[in-house]
Scaffold this motif. Structure first.
Motif, PDB file in Angstrom:
ATOM      1  N   GLY A 104       0.801  -1.215   0.000  1.00 20.99           N
ATOM      2  CA  GLY A 104       0.000   0.000   0.000  1.00 20.99           C
ATOM      3  C   GLY A 104       0.834   1.264   0.000  1.00 20.99           C
ATOM      4  O   GLY A 104       1.852   1.363  -0.675  1.00 20.99           O
ATOM      5  N   PHE A 105       0.399   2.247   0.789  1.00 18.68           N
ATOM      6  CA  PHE A 105       0.984   3.583   0.741  1.00 18.68           C
ATOM      7  C   PHE A 105       1.928   3.851   1.907  1.00 18.68           C
ATOM      8  O   PHE A 105       1.577   3.608   3.069  1.00 18.68           O
ATOM      9  CB  PHE A 105      -0.116   4.655   0.815  1.00 18.68           C
ATOM     10  N   GLU A 121       5.684   3.053   7.264  1.00 20.83           N
ATOM     11  CA  GLU A 121       6.509   4.250   7.378  1.00 20.83           C
ATOM     12  C   GLU A 121       7.966   3.856   7.540  1.00 20.83           C
ATOM     13  O   GLU A 121       8.273   2.703   7.876  1.00 20.83           O
ATOM     14  CB  GLU A 121       6.056   5.086   8.582  1.00 20.83           C
ATOM     15  N   LYS A 122       8.858   4.810   7.281  1.00 23.69           N
ATOM     16  CA  LYS A 122      10.288   4.540   7.412  1.00 23.69           C
ATOM     17  C   LYS A 122      10.709   4.605   8.876  1.00 23.69           C
ATOM     18  O   LYS A 122      10.192   5.407   9.660  1.00 23.69           O
ATOM     19  CB  LYS A 122      11.100   5.541   6.589  1.00 23.69           C
ATOM     20  N   THR A 123      11.666   3.761   9.217  1.00 20.02           N
ATOM     21  CA  THR A 123      12.246   3.782  10.551  1.00 20.02           C
ATOM     22  C   THR A 123      13.548   4.575  10.507  1.00 20.02           C
ATOM     23  O   THR A 123      14.024   4.964   9.441  1.00 20.02           O
ATOM     24  CB  THR A 123      12.521   2.350  11.048  1.00 20.02           C
ATOM     25  N   GLY A 160      16.242   3.502   8.129  1.00 21.85           N
ATOM     26  CA  GLY A 160      15.954   3.486   6.704  1.00 21.85           C
ATOM     27  C   GLY A 160      15.150   2.295   6.232  1.00 21.85           C
ATOM     28  O   GLY A 160      14.936   2.121   5.031  1.00 21.85           O
ATOM     29  N   LYS A 161      14.701   1.477   7.154  1.00 19.69           N
ATOM     30  CA  LYS A 161      13.865   0.339   6.793  1.00 19.69           C
ATOM     31  C   LYS A 161      12.397   0.731   6.950  1.00 19.69           C
ATOM     32  O   LYS A 161      12.095   1.889   7.234  1.00 19.69           O
ATOM     33  CB  LYS A 161      14.239  -0.875   7.637  1.00 19.69           C
ATOM     34  N   PHE A 162      11.486  -0.218   6.770  1.00 22.66           N
ATOM     35  CA  PHE A 162      10.065   0.077   6.873  1.00 22.66           C
ATOM     36  C   PHE A 162       9.450  -0.661   8.049  1.00 22.66           C
ATOM     37  O   PHE A 162       9.911  -1.727   8.453  1.00 22.66           O
ATOM     38  CB  PHE A 162       9.333  -0.352   5.595  1.00 22.66           C
ATOM     39  N   PRO A 219      15.687  -2.679  -2.845  1.00 23.54           N
ATOM     40  CA  PRO A 219      17.037  -2.107  -2.864  1.00 23.54           C
ATOM     41  C   PRO A 219      17.266  -1.027  -1.821  1.00 23.54           C
ATOM     42  O   PRO A 219      18.409  -0.769  -1.425  1.00 23.54           O
ATOM     43  CB  PRO A 219      17.164  -1.540  -4.281  1.00 23.54           C
ATOM     44  N   ASP A 220      16.211  -0.383  -1.347  1.00 22.62           N
ATOM     45  CA  ASP A 220      16.367   0.670  -0.344  1.00 22.62           C
ATOM     46  C   ASP A 220      16.529   0.105   1.063  1.00 22.62           C
ATOM     47  O   ASP A 220      17.322   0.610   1.856  1.00 22.62           O
ATOM     48  CB  ASP A 220      15.159   1.613  -0.372  1.00 22.62           C
ATOM     49  N   THR A 221      15.773  -0.934   1.381  1.00 24.72           N
ATOM     50  CA  THR A 221      15.770  -1.449   2.753  1.00 24.72           C
ATOM     51  C   THR A 221      16.631  -2.692   2.925  1.00 24.72           C
ATOM     52  O   THR A 221      16.944  -3.069   4.049  1.00 24.72           O
ATOM     53  CB  THR A 221      14.343  -1.799   3.185  1.00 24.72           C
ATOM     54  N   LYS A 222      16.973  -3.345   1.804  1.00 25.20           N
ATOM     55  CA  LYS A 222      17.721  -4.615   1.820  1.00 25.20           C
ATOM     56  C   LYS A 222      16.927  -5.707   2.526  1.00 25.20           C
ATOM     57  O   LYS A 222      17.485  -6.661   3.063  1.00 25.20           O
ATOM     58  CB  LYS A 222      19.092  -4.442   2.467  1.00 25.20           C
ATOM     59  N   GLU A 223      15.601  -5.565   2.543  1.00 28.38           N
ATOM     60  CA  GLU A 223      14.712  -6.586   3.094  1.00 28.38           C
ATOM     61  C   GLU A 223      13.690  -6.970   2.033  1.00 28.38           C
ATOM     62  O   GLU A 223      13.464  -6.226   1.074  1.00 28.38           O
ATOM     63  CB  GLU A 223      13.997  -6.075   4.346  1.00 28.38           C
ATOM     64  N   PHE A 224      13.049  -8.132   2.208  1.00 30.57           N
ATOM     65  CA  PHE A 224      11.995  -8.525   1.281  1.00 30.57           C
ATOM     66  C   PHE A 224      10.892  -7.467   1.269  1.00 30.57           C
ATOM     67  O   PHE A 224      10.649  -6.776   2.259  1.00 30.57           O
ATOM     68  CB  PHE A 224      11.369  -9.859   1.706  1.00 30.57           C
ATOM     69  N   TYR A 225      10.179  -7.389   0.136  1.00 32.80           N
ATOM     70  CA  TYR A 225       8.981  -6.551   0.096  1.00 32.80           C
ATOM     71  C   TYR A 225       7.896  -7.130   1.002  1.00 32.80           C
ATOM     72  O   TYR A 225       7.048  -6.389   1.505  1.00 32.80           O
ATOM     73  CB  TYR A 225       8.450  -6.445  -1.340  1.00 32.80           C
TER      74      TYR A 225
END
Length: 596
Positions: free
Chosen positions: A408-409, A415-417, A420-422, A466-472
């Motif tokens: 989603g949005f 939100e970002k932590t 830099g992760k979500f 690529p931004d978080t280096k974690e799975f979507y």
């Protein structure tokens, strides 16, 4: 679901804590997705006019409607809601979805006979093999060279898949992009719970003493105890131990098929008469020792005990989804079904659906869908806006497209932590279940109502952002894992001595992970196709009658009649065709394990 019902059933985004259905029956070297560009701009966005991706621009000034022929869709009509607004604002595109699951399988036959299936196609592998020689799909080979995101998957994902269609595609052109591709490896299984395994409400199971389940009879007994103690939800809705539905049935009774996986037998995609285990053993469905019969007997026994939903013969999946959302069902078996009810907040109270292993089971589980899971995205040969469709597909595989589809949005669902992760917002944890109203700036309406009705992806949520280096997949965000250390998860971990269900099954030697195989197993001749259709209808109808037989004698009579009658419908010929398909799978799995 021609619906590839033998692949992922009703694949859909389910925000349980972002729980998302990905691969299934025939699924499974990193390709370096974590080095993907981080830009969220769509490929070729710019002010120049014209339709040439080769020029690096695509003109969005003219509004267009794309006809999407979509085997995965559970909805037919215009995409509305927040996802519809997103696509309209970004690409000036309206998606008009044609759904065989809504309109019926005849839709495919009618439109192919007319020579125009649609603009954007989400079709089964077997259908692609028919569409290529019929000239109804576009060669995307050159177009992919000009994409920003899809181009990085061509060599490791798209080319190997399309090469398997060598009989109709000797030049190895790219006509289809497999769906729900992971970016792990062909032999990795990343998920915390098998795709199909016994799942029940933890609080209700504990409420009857959490007895050990040694076999299916124990499962029925504990369901009976739970039914007696928990007959209704707090708001008075009836609770049913087991619910079934017909509208996913393909070559056999779908609700039977997937429970066969608990005991090591799957029904391969494209087949309808056999089951296959991890060793390569092939057993016909109507064999007296088949797992299909074992599960039919299980459901029959359940119905005799009053455990099967009386709505089962007449309800559709949508009704079942409502019941799952309301915690009206005691036994679940698809991993993603947890997402209709589970949430972090409920987990803090020890409330939610969890894996409850059965000691005598040995699950067969395909690895991550590295090469996809049985369907493809393709472009119709007569599509007038092919560059804009390609641009849209490229965006679907971009970080932005994947984030919108899976989570989603930003700012609403997540939100970002600081690192830099979500992490999921409080709203995001339950937006799907509650159909939370979406702010007007995003399109308004309910969140679930507005989700993508395409109901499929090219790359899956088991790709690294690529931004978080974690799975979507938000279930595997570090923030979610930490937040999910609730009473529900910690209590389960203490009870079973494992990190999660997959860990438990692996530790106890109760699961066989087989390499993901996604290929074309060949199209049926017209003779086999006709025989398969008649046999499938007969098997499905008889299966439902057997579940609701008045007694064991009638159950046995129906089974014996089924065994006899299918012979007259060409059973041996279809079994022979399906056996050849299964043997191809066995060889490809052996090759994958050998690193070929």
């Amino acid at each position: 679901m021609s619906r590839s019902r033998n692949v992922v059933k009703k694949s859909m985004t389910v925000s349980a804590v972002g729980l998302f259905l990905v691969s299934a029956a025939l699924t499974g070297c990193d390709s370096g997705s974590d080095n993907a560009p981080a830009s969220s701009e769509p490929t070729g966005s710019g002010a120049n006019t014209g339709e040439s991706q080769n020029a690096g621009t695509v003109d969005h000034s003219k509004p267009i409607t794309i006809t999407v022929f979509d085997n995965a869709a559970n909805y037919q009509g215009e995409q509305t809601g927040w996802y519809g607004k997103l696509v309209k604002d970004k690409f000036n595109i309206t998606l008009n979805i044609l759904a065989p699951q809504v309109a019926g399988d005849q839709l495919y036959k009618t439109r192919t006979a007319a020579g125009d299936l649609g603009d954007l196609l989400i079709v089964d592998n077997s259908q692609l093999e028919e569409l290529i020689p019929a000239g109804l799909v576009m060669d995307m080979t050159d177009k992919l060279k000009n994409t920003k995101y899809l181009s990085q998957y061509v060599d490791n994902h798209f080319k190997p898949f399309n090469a398997a269609f060598d009989k109709v595609n000797p030049e190895g052109k790219i006509y289809g992009l497999p769906t729900f591709e992971a970016d792990t490896s062909p032999t990795t299984f990343s998920e915390e719970i098998p795709y199909s395994s016994p799942i029940m409400p933890w609080d209700y199971y504990k409420g009857v003493g959490a007895p050990k389940l040694n076999d299916l009879n124990d499962l029925l007994n504990v369901l009976k105890q739970m039914q007696a103690k928990y007959p209704k939800t707090p708001d008075g809705k009836p609770i049913v131990p087991i619910t079934l539905w017909k509208d996913w049935d393909g070559g056999s009774m779908e609700n039977v098929r997937w429970l066969g996986n608990w005991y090591g037998y799957e029904q391969p995609d494209g087949t309808s008469t056999i089951q296959l285990n991890a060793k390569g053993d092939i057993v016909p469905l109507v064999d007296d020792n088949s797992m299909y019969k074992k599960i039919l007997q299980f459901y029959f026994n359940a119905n005799q005990m009053g455990l099967v939903d009386p709505d089962a013969p007449t309800q559709d999946w949508n009704k079942v989804a409502e019941k799952l959302t309301n915690k009206q069902v005691l036994l679940l078996w698809y991993s993603w079904q947890r997402g209709f009810y589970n949430s972090i907040e409920r987990g803090k109270e020890g409330d939610g659906n969890v894996a409850v292993p059965i000691a005598d089971s040995r699950i067969i589980q395909s690895s991550d869908a590295y090469y996809g899971n049985g369907r493809v995205f393709a472009i119709g040969a007569k599509a007038k806006n092919s560059d804009r469709i390609m641009e849209f597909m490229d965006w679907l595989a971009s970080p932005e497209g994947l984030r919108y589809y899976t989570n989603g949005f930003e700012g609403f669902n997540y939100e970002k932590t600081a690192d830099g992760k979500f992490k999921l917002t409080e709203v995001g944890q339950t937006a799907f279940q509650k159909n939370t109203p979406v702010p007007a700036e995003y399109g308004g309406g309910g969140y679930q109502d507005g989700q993508s009705k395409i109901n499929s992806m090219i790359m899956s949520d088991f790709v690294i952002d690529p931004d978080t280096k974690e799975f979507y997949n938000s279930n595997y965000w570090s923030a979610t894992i930490e937040a999910n250390k609730t009473a529900l998860t910690t209590d389960w971990q203490k009870a079973y001595g494992a990190e999660n269900a997959t860990d438990y099954y692996l530790k106890n030697n109760m699961i066989d992970v087989v390499p993901n195989i996604n290929t074309s197993l060949g199209t049926d001749s017209s003779d086999i196709k006709n025989k398969r259709s008649q046999i499938s209808d007969y098997v499905k109808n008889t299966s439902w009658k057997m579940v609701f037989a008045k007694n064991q004698a009638e159950f046995d009579q129906l089974w014996a009649k089924l065994q006899k009658d299918v012979d007259g419908l060409g059973w041996k010929d279809v079994v022979s065709a399906d056996t050849a398909k299964a043997q191809k799978i066995v060889k490809m799995r052996a090759d994958a394990l050998a690193g070929k």
